[in-house]
Design a protein around this motif. Sequence first.
Motif, mmCIF file in Angstrom:
data_model
loop_
_atom_site.group_PDB
_atom_site.id
_atom_site.type_symbol
_atom_site.label_atom_id
_atom_site.label_comp_id
_atom_site.label_asym_id
_atom_site.label_seq_id
_atom_site.Cartn_x
_atom_site.Cartn_y
_atom_site.Cartn_z
ATOM 1 N N LEU A 32 27.772 48.967 8.204
ATOM 2 C CA LEU A 32 27.575 50.508 7.321
ATOM 3 C C LEU A 32 28.646 49.601 6.492
ATOM 4 C CD1 LEU A 32 27.724 52.958 6.071
ATOM 5 C CD2 LEU A 32 29.738 54.155 8.004
ATOM 6 N N LYS A 33 29.797 48.711 6.664
ATOM 7 C CA LYS A 33 30.592 48.365 5.638
ATOM 8 C C LYS A 33 29.763 47.327 4.846
ATOM 9 C CE LYS A 33 34.978 48.514 7.592
ATOM 10 N NZ LYS A 33 36.085 48.226 8.698
ATOM 11 N N GLU A 34 28.818 46.323 6.034
ATOM 12 C CA GLU A 34 27.938 45.477 4.773
ATOM 13 C C GLU A 34 27.128 46.658 3.643
ATOM 14 O OE1 GLU A 34 27.742 42.293 7.970
ATOM 15 O OE2 GLU A 34 25.780 43.581 7.672
ATOM 16 N N HIS A 35 26.423 47.275 4.195
ATOM 17 C CA HIS A 35 25.590 48.235 2.771
ATOM 18 C C HIS A 35 26.332 48.714 2.132
ATOM 19 C CE1 HIS A 35 22.108 48.379 5.364
ATOM 20 N NE2 HIS A 35 22.815 48.747 5.913
ATOM 21 N N ASN A 36 27.136 49.220 2.318
ATOM 22 C CA ASN A 36 28.244 50.488 1.460
ATOM 23 C C ASN A 36 29.040 49.052 0.278
ATOM 24 O OD1 ASN A 36 28.731 52.763 1.452
ATOM 25 N ND2 ASN A 36 29.205 52.877 3.136
ATOM 26 N N THR A 37 29.004 47.581 0.556
ATOM 27 C CA THR A 37 29.781 46.866 -0.342
ATOM 28 C C THR A 37 28.447 46.243 -1.383
ATOM 29 O OG1 THR A 37 29.728 45.127 1.183
ATOM 30 C CG2 THR A 37 31.730 46.306 0.701
ATOM 31 N N GLY A 38 27.937 46.170 -0.668
ATOM 32 C CA GLY A 38 26.480 45.537 -1.903
ATOM 33 C C GLY A 38 26.069 44.201 -0.826
ATOM 34 N N THR A 39 26.559 43.981 0.330
ATOM 35 C CA THR A 39 25.645 42.996 0.884
ATOM 36 C C THR A 39 25.325 43.392 2.274
ATOM 37 O OG1 THR A 39 27.695 42.555 2.426
ATOM 38 C CG2 THR A 39 27.648 41.657 0.279
ATOM 39 N N GLY A 40 24.522 44.139 2.402
ATOM 40 C CA GLY A 40 23.685 44.655 3.335
ATOM 41 C C GLY A 40 22.351 44.399 3.615
ATOM 42 N N ALA A 41 21.669 45.811 3.543
ATOM 43 C CA ALA A 41 19.720 45.396 3.428
ATOM 44 C C ALA A 41 19.684 45.221 1.559
ATOM 45 C CB ALA A 41 19.042 46.189 4.261
ATOM 46 N N LYS A 42 18.438 44.486 0.922
ATOM 47 C CA LYS A 42 18.342 44.864 -0.035
ATOM 48 C C LYS A 42 18.177 45.699 -0.477
ATOM 49 C CE LYS A 42 14.474 42.865 -2.885
ATOM 50 N NZ LYS A 42 13.182 41.996 -3.468
ATOM 51 N N TYR A 43 17.625 46.704 0.369
ATOM 52 C CA TYR A 43 17.186 48.076 -0.094
ATOM 53 C C TYR A 43 18.803 49.074 -0.484
ATOM 54 C CZ TYR A 43 15.720 52.909 -0.497
ATOM 55 O OH TYR A 43 15.171 54.199 -0.417
ATOM 56 N N THR A 44 20.283 48.594 -0.401
ATOM 57 C CA THR A 44 20.590 49.598 -0.300
ATOM 58 C C THR A 44 21.754 48.562 -1.532
ATOM 59 O OG1 THR A 44 22.315 48.782 1.508
ATOM 60 C CG2 THR A 44 20.625 50.898 1.688
ATOM 61 N N ARG A 45 21.676 47.180 -2.149
ATOM 62 C CA ARG A 45 22.305 46.822 -2.248
ATOM 63 C C ARG A 45 22.134 47.709 -3.839
ATOM 64 N NH1 ARG A 45 19.508 41.256 -1.444
ATOM 65 N NH2 ARG A 45 21.072 40.847 0.523
ATOM 66 N N PRO A 46 21.666 48.048 -4.462
ATOM 67 C CA PRO A 46 21.642 48.972 -5.515
ATOM 68 C C PRO A 46 22.878 50.292 -5.778
ATOM 69 C CG PRO A 46 19.653 48.981 -5.143
ATOM 70 C CD PRO A 46 19.948 48.520 -4.640
ATOM 71 N N ALA A 47 23.438 50.247 -7.006
ATOM 72 C CA ALA A 47 24.692 50.674 -6.738
ATOM 73 C C ALA A 47 23.910 52.394 -6.921
ATOM 74 C CB ALA A 47 25.449 50.697 -7.881
ATOM 75 N N TYR A 48 23.061 52.731 -7.641
ATOM 76 C CA TYR A 48 22.211 53.904 -7.591
ATOM 77 C C TYR A 48 22.384 54.891 -5.947
ATOM 78 C CZ TYR A 48 17.400 52.184 -7.032
ATOM 79 O OH TYR A 48 16.365 51.486 -6.957
ATOM 80 N N ARG A 49 22.253 53.346 -4.988
ATOM 81 C CA ARG A 49 22.113 54.075 -3.462
ATOM 82 C C ARG A 49 23.400 53.884 -2.533
ATOM 83 N NH1 ARG A 49 16.615 50.658 -3.268
ATOM 84 N NH2 ARG A 49 15.097 53.183 -3.754
#
Length: 117
Positions: A33-50
């Motif tokens: 969850l931390k990885e997703h929220n810092t933008g280092t998770g999956a490509k899908y969750t990297r954009p700031a608008y997500r």
Amino acid sequence: MEATEKKASYFYVLLCKDDTLYGGYTTNLDRRLKEHNTGTGAKYTRPAYRRPVRMIYAESYVSRSEATKAEAAFKKLTRKNKEYYLKRNGVSIPFKDQLNRIINNTEESNDADTEEF
């Protein structure tokens, strides 16, 4: 010889800031969850608008194979069917009412359970 303890594998669902759903696999829910929220998770969750994303559901499996099968099956569903699956498993719809992460243990899962998606 001492038996080694296996790590649980998880299939999880995130609710993104743009109201989309993302399904994934991990062995550590908090770290992922931390990885997703810092933008280092999956490509899908990297954009700031997500972001930020919120984990709204997780299932525990005894093997990586079962968790990734659940993830793949979930990703093939339509949005309506994803919402139905989540609701059937205790996630409140609309999602803003969902306050706690839900973890279902599926230690004795089989392929038939995954195909129910």
